[in-house]
Design a protein around this motif. Structure first.
Motif, short mmCIF file in Angstrom:
data_model
loop_
_atom_site.label_atom_id
_atom_site.label_comp_id
_atom_site.label_asym_id
_atom_site.label_seq_id
_atom_site.Cartn_x
_atom_site.Cartn_y
_atom_site.Cartn_z
N ALA A 99 0.83 -1.21 0.00
CA ALA A 99 0.00 0.00 0.00
C ALA A 99 0.86 1.25 0.00
O ALA A 99 0.59 2.21 -0.73
CB ALA A 99 -0.92 -0.02 1.22
N ALA A 100 1.90 1.26 0.82
CA ALA A 100 2.79 2.42 0.87
C ALA A 100 3.50 2.61 -0.47
O ALA A 100 3.69 3.76 -0.92
CB ALA A 100 3.82 2.23 1.99
N GLU A 103 0.98 4.01 -3.00
CA GLU A 103 0.69 5.39 -2.65
C GLU A 103 1.79 6.34 -3.11
O GLU A 103 1.52 7.50 -3.45
CB GLU A 103 0.50 5.49 -1.13
N SER A 104 3.01 5.85 -3.11
CA SER A 104 4.14 6.71 -3.45
C SER A 104 4.43 6.78 -4.94
O SER A 104 5.13 7.68 -5.41
CB SER A 104 5.40 6.22 -2.72
N ARG A 145 -6.08 4.27 -7.82
CA ARG A 145 -4.99 4.12 -6.85
C ARG A 145 -5.51 4.22 -5.42
O ARG A 145 -5.11 3.44 -4.55
CB ARG A 145 -3.92 5.19 -7.10
N GLN A 146 -6.41 5.17 -5.16
CA GLN A 146 -6.98 5.30 -3.81
C GLN A 146 -7.72 4.03 -3.40
O GLN A 146 -7.63 3.58 -2.26
CB GLN A 146 -7.91 6.51 -3.76
N VAL A 149 -5.14 1.25 -2.61
CA VAL A 149 -4.52 1.46 -1.30
C VAL A 149 -5.48 1.08 -0.19
O VAL A 149 -5.11 0.43 0.79
CB VAL A 149 -4.05 2.93 -1.16
#
Length: 229
Positions: A99-100, A103-104, A145-146, A149
């Motif tokens: 997830a991180a 997100e990046s 993407r949201q 995540v």
């Protein structure tokens, strides 16, 4: 309820296969924004409440936690839950790390053939593939993407464990996205769970709609028999 794309535009084969089982309605999502699973459940609730009682929720992939939340909120209205190639928490090993990472990363879509290979194995029928191309082009990448995540971080295991209703978990035998431990989690946590394996990739409703509909029909038959007792 659709997967990550939120459109429900790939369900024509499943709807046709379920035509004899009962009325089916796709609860599509607003693709203009995403504020989390709880907010998405809030947005879908009005459509759910317009329906009669005795609803069976069918939740594919990303929608599994959403189905659990709605069933937990409305146990008198939702009478059974089907989770297809889905999860209640940590769908991948090291999900929080993934997830991180997602997100990046910049919101860039992977090549279409990579997505198709991951989700469908050998590929979709031509008519569905054309629809898939339209969907990929139409859903905003930041929203996708949201949602990705949120799926990697979600945990609705407590809500699932509290459900006192039949739960059917459909596992795609050749799933390259959701690992088998996700289904084992559902079977371990749900009070009244049944497991069926469909010989299909992650897109089991699109690639194998008939065997998927057969399993859902069996659940509906049991539900109807119980209602007559």
């Amino acid at each position: 309820m659709p997967g990550l794309d939120g459109t429900g535009r790939l369900y024509a084969p499943l709807a046709a296969s379920l035509a004899q089982a009962g009325d089916a309605e796709v609860l599509a999502y607003d693709n203009g924004q995403f504020q989390g699973y709880s907010a998405l459940a809030d947005a879908i609730e009005p459509a759910l409440l317009r329906r009669n009682d005795d609803i069976v929720l069918v939740a594919e992939s990303f929608a599994g936690p959403l189905g659990v939340l709605l069933a937990h909120r409305h146990p008198g209205r939702v009478r059974a839950l089907v989770m297809a190639a889905s999860f209640v928490r940590a769908p991948l090993p090291l999900s929080r790390v993934a997830a991180a990472l997602v997100e990046s990363l910049p919101a860039i879509a992977p090549p279409l053939f990579v997505l198709e290979r991951l989700l469908t194995g050998s590929g979709l029928p031509p008519s569905l593939r054309a629809e898939f191309e339209v969907i990929v082009a139409s859903v905003p990448l930041p929203v996708l993407r949201q949602r990705a995540v949120a799926a990697l971080r979600v945990d609705v295991s407590r809500e699932l464990a509290a459900l006192d209703m039949p739960v059917l978990y459909l596992q795609a035998r050749h799933d390259r996205l959701i690992w088998p431990h996700a289904g084992r989690d559902v079977l371990r946590l749900a009070r009244h769970a049944r497991h069926a394996v469909v010989d299909a990739p992650h897109f089991l409703f699109q690639v194998a709609p008939v065997p998927a509909a057969v399993e859902i029909g069996r659940l509906l038959d049991v539900f109807r028999d119980d209602a007559c007792v």
